[in-house]
Design an enzyme around this catalytic site. Structure first.
Site, PDB file in Angstrom:
ATOM      1  CE  LYS B  93      -4.128  -1.960   0.561  1.00 18.12           C
ATOM      2  NZ  LYS B  93      -5.116  -1.928  -0.558  1.00 18.12           N
ATOM      3  CD  GLU B 115     -10.103   4.159   0.576  1.00 21.93           C
ATOM      4  OE1 GLU B 115      -9.889   5.567   0.253  1.00 21.93           O
ATOM      5  OE2 GLU B 115      -9.428   3.187  -0.112  1.00 21.93           O
ATOM      6  CB  SER B 382       0.101  -8.200  -0.954  1.00 25.29           C
ATOM      7  OG  SER B 382      -0.964  -8.638  -0.112  1.00 25.29           O
TER       8      SER B 382
HETATM    9  C1  LIG Z   1      -1.762  -6.730   2.952  1.00 25.47           C
HETATM   10  C2  LIG Z   1      -2.786  -6.390   1.868  1.00 25.47           C
HETATM   11  N1  LIG Z   1      -2.724  -7.191   0.749  1.00 25.47           N
HETATM   12  C3  LIG Z   1      -3.965  -6.987   0.009  1.00 25.47           C
HETATM   13  C4  LIG Z   1      -5.078  -5.932   0.105  1.00 25.47           C
HETATM   14  C5  LIG Z   1      -6.010  -5.964  -0.664  1.00 25.47           C
HETATM   15  O1  LIG Z   1      -6.060  -4.732  -1.365  1.00 25.47           O
HETATM   16  P1  LIG Z   1      -5.780  -4.763  -3.024  1.00 25.47           P
HETATM   17  O2  LIG Z   1      -6.564  -5.801  -3.600  1.00 25.47           O
HETATM   18  O3  LIG Z   1      -5.992  -3.325  -3.254  1.00 25.47           O
HETATM   19  O4  LIG Z   1      -4.318  -4.985  -3.215  1.00 25.47           O
HETATM   20  C6  LIG Z   1      -4.760  -5.108   1.561  1.00 25.47           C
HETATM   21  C7  LIG Z   1      -5.812  -4.077   1.709  1.00 25.47           C
HETATM   22  O5  LIG Z   1      -6.120  -3.517   2.734  1.00 25.47           O
HETATM   23  C8  LIG Z   1      -3.849  -5.493   2.266  1.00 25.47           C
HETATM   24  O6  LIG Z   1      -3.450  -4.827   3.120  1.00 25.47           O
END
Ligand SMILES: Cc1ncc(COP(=O)(O)O)c(C=O)c1O
Lengths: 267, 400
Positions: B93, B115, B382
């Site tokens: 993020k 948000e 992620s």
């Molecule tokens: C670690 C992590 N992975 C994935 C996501 C999902 O968001 P996005 O699909 O935009 O990557 C989030 C959302 O808060 C997150 O904190």
């Protein structure tokens, strides 16, 4: 000529302003919506804006959000909103009804099915808060085919160039949002309103309705001088929220709407 | 063949998806944003500052790590992890917030709003706002505030005001509604940092671009460490920013299969899930046309996922397009599979994945099992799981 156009021509003839109350269909109860509509007309409303409840009303303040939530809890659907208009039309053939809401329920219903059903129910126009003219091409064609109008908004942030674009797509009337913010905003400071409306009037002779933040005779009067119509929403919705039955509704509307309708047409 | 780099068009459309479905008050502001972004995207100075911050503040590049024991345990294709969990603040993020705060600065905005669902985007926003000394307000659903208490406290430490959202389902979608309401009322001085590839144009494109560093690095790293291209990429999809970030650099490489993993929650049959592409219909939510989970009347449905970050009834419009055009596959992992993957990765690789990322790991393992040993897949890790430790302990009846 559409019912909306006729209404404005009539009003103009007598130099009158239109009062446009907004209510949420199905709020405070689905059985009260048609009586509320008739009562509004009886007490001086020229046009009715009927909210199609949506679960995620991004552009609305807390009062209209909560009225939508209650209506949905009572089982209100887009179908039943259209039924309500049909029932209203059985007795009232003259007062235009503008549906106001968000796009997703209409996407689900299907544009063509929606426009056709709405036309058959006696709807005159739709105002879709999250559907600016740029994204309205498909809907506009269908609405025209059924002799209905799509009402667009002009905001305090809308510049002259964009006003020209929006007005080129607009029909019925144009809705000027008096404030930055969501519906029901508390601060009623209409600073640049006269300039804004003058600019709109210099581009087009379409009737101008003004709304957002109108909550009583005084605020209605302060915007009425600039436009052709005054929209009153959240203040009415919160009043109706306290009504339990048809008697409550009728006395609330009589004491709240009638003085405003009289006031804006005396000046 | 479709050239995936031709999207979005000037109106923000990815074919029939995307666009600007916003209230009139925001239209001029969105146009302004679109114009500024179009300029800054081409500005050397802006890009240099962005990449410099990614290197020295975020700590990029993040490693592409070969998960040897995970690969052996699964017994199929070789599994690589793109380590976004090692970024400053613990998730992908931050790539986006570093970019958007530079936009806010360039546009002279003084107040930042955001948000958040899992709180990762909220933390990433509060972080960059603190660094630039800008006032920051974060909207978060009441339900998410309870399940992500640590991140709420982190945001407060960073000087952000966290506003609890109590309307609707009290989760991410409602936080987004509330942030939009704030923005409409304060457009003049406020910059809205959206946390995923959703919202009205230009957000889906902008957030994608800022996150596309993930795929750019992964491509180079794979070329250097292995050679050639990987066979498949796997990423979880909430709004879709980490997945878009990984996929984007590979969109025109047809040999690379793309898998976006949606949250199956308690199972498709229970209705308690957050699989907008798998189970939703084309509709309009939060400013764009995309796949949306709504009931037969078009009312938005409450979603469920064990991970707050995937608990969202829409999905970024570019994913909708990649699904519609069949370029990417959208698949599922449920709560239990994600939990199992969380434990396995922790135990055999010493890496605590975020519950969101655990969905990608869970599906990645299934996929690897089906593929030959000479194939390579990259899973986007992620984020890190520290924020989820309390949730997991509570689920397993452990008092901390
Ligand atoms: C670690 C992590 N992975 C994935 C996501 C999902 O968001 P996005 O699909 O935009 O990557 C989030 C959302 O808060 C997150 O904190």
């Amino acid at each position: 000529m559409s019912r909306l156009e006729q209404t404005f021509i009539q009003l103009k003839k007598y130099k009158n302003k239109a009062l446009i109350p907004f209510i949420t269909a199905g709020h405070p109860h689905p059985l009260l919506t048609v009586p509320i509509m008739h009562s509004l007309v009886k007490n001086g409303a020229s046009i009715i804006e009927l909210g199609m409840p949506f679960s995620d009303p991004m552009a609305d303040g807390i009062v209209i959000q909560e009225s939508s939530e209650k209506a949905i809890e009572h089982g209100m659907t887009l179908d039943s909103v259209l039924d309500i208009v049909g029932e209203f039309r059985e007795e009232d053939k003259d007062t235009p009804v503008v549906l106001m809401g968000y796009l997703n329920p209409i996407e689900k219903f299907g544009y063509e099915a929606f426009v056709e059903t709405a036309a058959n129910s006696g709807v005159d126009a739709v105002l879709i808060v999250d559907c600016p003219p740029e994204e309205s091409a498909e809907l506009l064609i269908l609405l025209k085919r059924y002799n209905m109008n799509q009402i667009f908004l002009i905001a305090p942030t809308t510049d002259k160039q964009r006003q020209m674009y929006i007005l080129s797509q607009a029909s019925g009337f144009i809705y000027c949002v008096a404030l930055k913010g969501v519906t029901g905003a508390a601060n009623v400071e209409y600073n640049d309103l006269s300039e804004k409306i003058a600019s709109v009037k210099s581009i087009s002779d379409i009737p101008v309705a003004i709304g957002f933040g109108v909550k009583d005779v005084e605020s209605a009067l302060s915007v009425a001088e600039y436009g052709d119509a005054v929209v009153i929403g959240s203040a009415l919705v919160s009043l109706l929220d306290r009504c339990k039955n048809q008697g409550d509704v009728e006395s609330a509307i009589k004491s709240f709407i009638k003085p405003i309708a009289i006031a804006i047409n005396k000046s | 063949m479709i050239d995936y780099y031709n999207y979005p068009d000037h109106k923000g459309h990815f074919d029939q998806f995307g666009g600007i479905f916003a209230s009139e008050t925001l239209m001029l502001c969105l146009k302004e944003l679109q114009e500024s972004y179009a300029k800054l995207k081409l500005s050397k100075a802006f890009q240099n500052e962005f990449y410099n911050d990614l290197a020295h503040y975020v700590g990029r590049p993040s490693p592409l790590y070969f998960a040897k024991r995970l690969t052996e345990t699964v017994g199929g294709a070789r599994i690589w992890l793109k380590r976004e969990d090692l970024n400053h603040t613990g998730a992908h993020k931050i790539n986006n917030t570093v970019g958007q705060i530079l936009m806010a600065k360039a546009m002279g905005k003084k107040r930042i709003i955001a948000e958040t669902g899992a709180g990762q985007h909220g933390v990433a926003t509060a972080t960059v706002a603190a660094r630039l000394g800008l006032k920051c307000v974060v909207y978060m659903g009441e339900v998410d505030i309870q399940r992500q208490a640590i991140n709420v406290y982190r945001m407060k430490l960073l000087g952000a005001e966290v506003i609890s959202v109590t309307s609707g389902s009290k989760t991410l979608k409602d936080a987004l509604n509330e942030a939009m309401r704030d923005w409409v009322a304060n457009v003049d001085d406020t910059f809205y940092i959206i946390g995923t590839v959703a919202g009205p144009a230009p957000y889906p494109e902008m957030v994608r671009d800022f996150n596309s560093i993930v795929g750019k690095e992964a491509k180079q790293q794979f070329e250097r460490q292995v050679g050639g291209l990987p066979d498949a990429l796997v990423a979880c999809v909430g709004g879709g920013s980490n997945a878009m970030g990984l996929f984007y650099e590979f969109l025109n490489d047809e040999s690379v299969a793309l898998y976006g993993v949606e949250a199956e929650g308690k199972g498709m049959k229970t209705g308690k899930h957050a699989a907008s592409i798998t189970a939703g219909d084309i509709g309009v939510l939060h400013g764009n046309r995309t796949y949306v989970m709504s009931d037969e009347d078009g009312q938005i449905i409450e979603t469920h996922s064990i991970s707050a970050g995937l608990d969202y009834p829409g999905v970024g419009p570019e994913h909708a397009f990649l699904h519609y055009s069949k370029r990417a596959n959208y698949v599922l992992a449920n709560d239990d599979e994600a939990l199992n993957a969380f434990h396995l990765l922790t135990e055999i690789e010493g890496i605590l994945p975020a519950l969101e990322s655990s969905h990608a790991v869970a599906y990645g393992m299934k996929l690897a099992q089906k593929l030959d040993k000479d194939k390579h897949i990259i899973i986007n890790l992620s984020g890190r799981g520290d924020k989820d430790v309390h949730t997991i302990a509570a689920l397993e009846g452990i008092k901390l």
